[in-house]
Enzyme design. Structure first.
Site, PDB file in Angstrom:
ATOM      1  CG  HIS A   1      -1.855   1.078   1.357  1.00  0.00           C
ATOM      2  ND1 HIS A   1      -1.916   1.915   2.443  1.00  0.00           N
ATOM      3  CD2 HIS A   1      -2.814   1.505   0.497  1.00  0.00           C
ATOM      4  CE1 HIS A   1      -2.874   2.793   2.266  1.00  0.00           C
ATOM      5  NE2 HIS A   1      -3.436   2.569   1.096  1.00  0.00           N
ATOM      6  NE  ARG A   2      -1.770   5.808   1.247  1.00  0.00           N
ATOM      7  CZ  ARG A   2      -2.249   6.560   2.225  1.00  0.00           C
ATOM      8  NH1 ARG A   2      -1.451   7.438   2.822  1.00  0.00           N
ATOM      9  NH2 ARG A   2      -3.509   6.461   2.606  1.00  0.00           N
TER      10      ARG A   2
ATOM     11  CD  GLU B   1      -3.087   2.215  -3.220  1.00  0.00           C
ATOM     12  OE1 GLU B   1      -4.141   2.871  -3.199  1.00  0.00           O
ATOM     13  OE2 GLU B   1      -2.071   2.542  -2.550  1.00  0.00           O
TER      14      GLU B   1
ATOM     15  CG  ASP C   1      -2.905   6.958  -3.307  1.00  0.00           C
ATOM     16  OD1 ASP C   1      -4.015   6.418  -3.288  1.00  0.00           O
ATOM     17  OD2 ASP C   1      -2.017   6.721  -2.458  1.00  0.00           O
TER      18      ASP C   1
ATOM     19  CG  HIS D   1      -3.095   9.395   0.067  1.00  0.00           C
ATOM     20  ND1 HIS D   1      -3.742  10.173   1.004  1.00  0.00           N
ATOM     21  CD2 HIS D   1      -3.895   8.308  -0.131  1.00  0.00           C
ATOM     22  CE1 HIS D   1      -4.870   9.590   1.354  1.00  0.00           C
ATOM     23  NE2 HIS D   1      -4.989   8.458   0.695  1.00  0.00           N
TER      24      HIS D   1
ATOM     25  CD  GLU E   1      -7.276   5.376  -4.163  1.00  0.00           C
ATOM     26  OE1 GLU E   1      -6.528   4.840  -3.336  1.00  0.00           O
ATOM     27  OE2 GLU E   1      -8.157   6.204  -3.858  1.00  0.00           O
TER      28      GLU E   1
ATOM     29  CE  LYS F   1      -6.701   9.452  -2.897  1.00  0.00           C
ATOM     30  NZ  LYS F   1      -6.907   8.128  -2.183  1.00  0.00           N
TER      31      LYS F   1
ATOM     32  CG  ASP G   1       0.179   0.955   5.631  1.00  0.00           C
ATOM     33  OD1 ASP G   1      -0.126   1.228   4.458  1.00  0.00           O
ATOM     34  OD2 ASP G   1      -0.464   1.361   6.621  1.00  0.00           O
TER      35      ASP G   1
HETATM   36  O1  G3P Z   1      -6.652   1.543  -2.600  1.00  0.00           O
HETATM   37  C1  G3P Z   1      -6.829   1.174  -1.266  1.00  0.00           C
HETATM   38  C2  G3P Z   1      -6.615   2.336  -0.335  1.00  0.00           C
HETATM   39  O2  G3P Z   1      -5.415   2.951  -0.691  1.00  0.00           O
HETATM   40  C3  G3P Z   1      -7.731   3.362  -0.376  1.00  0.00           C
HETATM   41  O3  G3P Z   1      -7.624   4.365   0.587  1.00  0.00           O
HETATM   42  O4  G3P Z   1      -7.027   6.577   1.464  1.00  0.00           O
HETATM   43  O5  G3P Z   1      -5.347   4.773   1.532  1.00  0.00           O
HETATM   44  O6  G3P Z   1      -5.974   5.849  -0.632  1.00  0.00           O
HETATM   45  P1  G3P Z   1      -6.449   5.435   0.737  1.00  0.00           P
HETATM   46 CA    CA Z   2      -4.749   4.616  -2.149  1.00  0.00          CA
END
Ligand code: G3P
Ligand code: CA
Length: 258
Positions: free
Chosen positions: A20-21, A47, A49, A62, A121, A123, A245
């Site tokens: 995640h990120r 993943e 953003d 993000h 992703e 935004k 994470d």
């Molecule tokens: O894509 C899953 C998750 O990243 C969505 O929420 O706020 O962490 O971008 P956020």
């Molecule tokens: Ca995200």
């Protein structure tokens, strides 16, 4: 399901631990070192953003504002890429990352190893109105072309996903949902957009919703899971993987291979 689903390189087996990120627990999120570390830690999908700069470049970041994760101020979309690239996106996390830039999407794409996947992703606030949609989508698809289909595009902006699904050859679509959104409405959207996967908030996820989605053919990847016990509960509900994470800890527990 669209024809794209069957012609694409198969997605890695479950359970899939999605970085995640990037490897966000140990590196500044959404930066090149975070993605390089995620791949080294054994992630098979990461993943990120994205948002568009004022001059239309795809930047990996993000928050809508620059304040938390860089030494900039204000909205990212109000600045040209040339200015954004002068910002320091590392020292807010640790001095040892001083001088790291906000990456362009194409730079992160270039880190993805053969056989690994990216989840981009978009935004919700990054998509201002339908007039700009086609141009924006074209830039996204072009930046991700080197992945040769190893791509899931997701968003909380469901109008954007519907636009994407109408492309002649859409990428795999991931429908993101918030915990207050109704499962039935999300299922309808997954069907309408011929989505590949559903990305729900794990905190309110229930087994019956996972099973309903899976019975309709959708993969289920909840966000954001950093606890091994919770990961095990979710896997017992039937999810195909999850965002984390702590990709090294969880990827080594839930063995990831290429
Ligand atoms: O894509 C899953 C998750 O990243 C969505 O929420 O706020 O962490 O971008 P956020
Ligand atoms: Ca995200």
């Amino acid at each position: 399901m669209s024809s794209f689903h069957s012609s694409a390189v198969p997605i890695p087996d479950s359970p899939l631990v999605i970085a995640h990120r990037g490897y966000r627990a140990v590196f500044p999120e959404n930066t090149l070192p975070a993605f390089q570390a995620a791949w080294q830690a054994g992630a098979r999908m990461a993943e990120l953003d994205v948002q568009w700069s004022r001059d239309g470049r795809l930047m990996v970041h993000h928050d809508t504002t620059l304040d938390r994760c860089s030494n900039g101020k204000g909205l990212l979309k109000d600045h040209d890429a040339e200015v954004l690239r002068t910002l320091d996106a590392g020292s807010w996390f640790s001095e040892k990352f001083t001088g790291i830039s906000i990456p362009f999407l194409r730079e992160v794409v270039a880190t993805v190893p053969e056989g690994c996947w990216l989840n981009v992703e978009v935004k919700p606030e990054a998509v201002p109105d339908s007039r700009h949609m086609a141009k924006m989508v074209a830039s996204l698809i072009s930046a991700c072309a080197p992945l040769k289909g190893r791509l899931i595009v997701s968003s909380f902006n469901h109008l954007f996903l519907q636009h994407l699904s109408r492309l002649p050859r859409p990428p795999l679509i991931g429908v993101l949902s918030q915990k207050w959104q109704k499962d039935e409405e999300i299922l309808e959207l997954c069907i309408k957009t011929e989505a590949f996967s559903w990305h729900p908030d794990h905190r309110t996820l229930e087994k019956k919703a996972v099973q309903r989605m899976k019975s309709e053919g959708f993969s289920v990847y909840p966000y954001t899971v950093n606890d091994k016990k919770r990961a095990e509960e979710l896997l017992a509900m039937g999810v195909d993987g999850f965002f984390s994470d702590h990709v090294r800890i969880l990827a080594s527990t839930f063995r990831q291979g290429k």
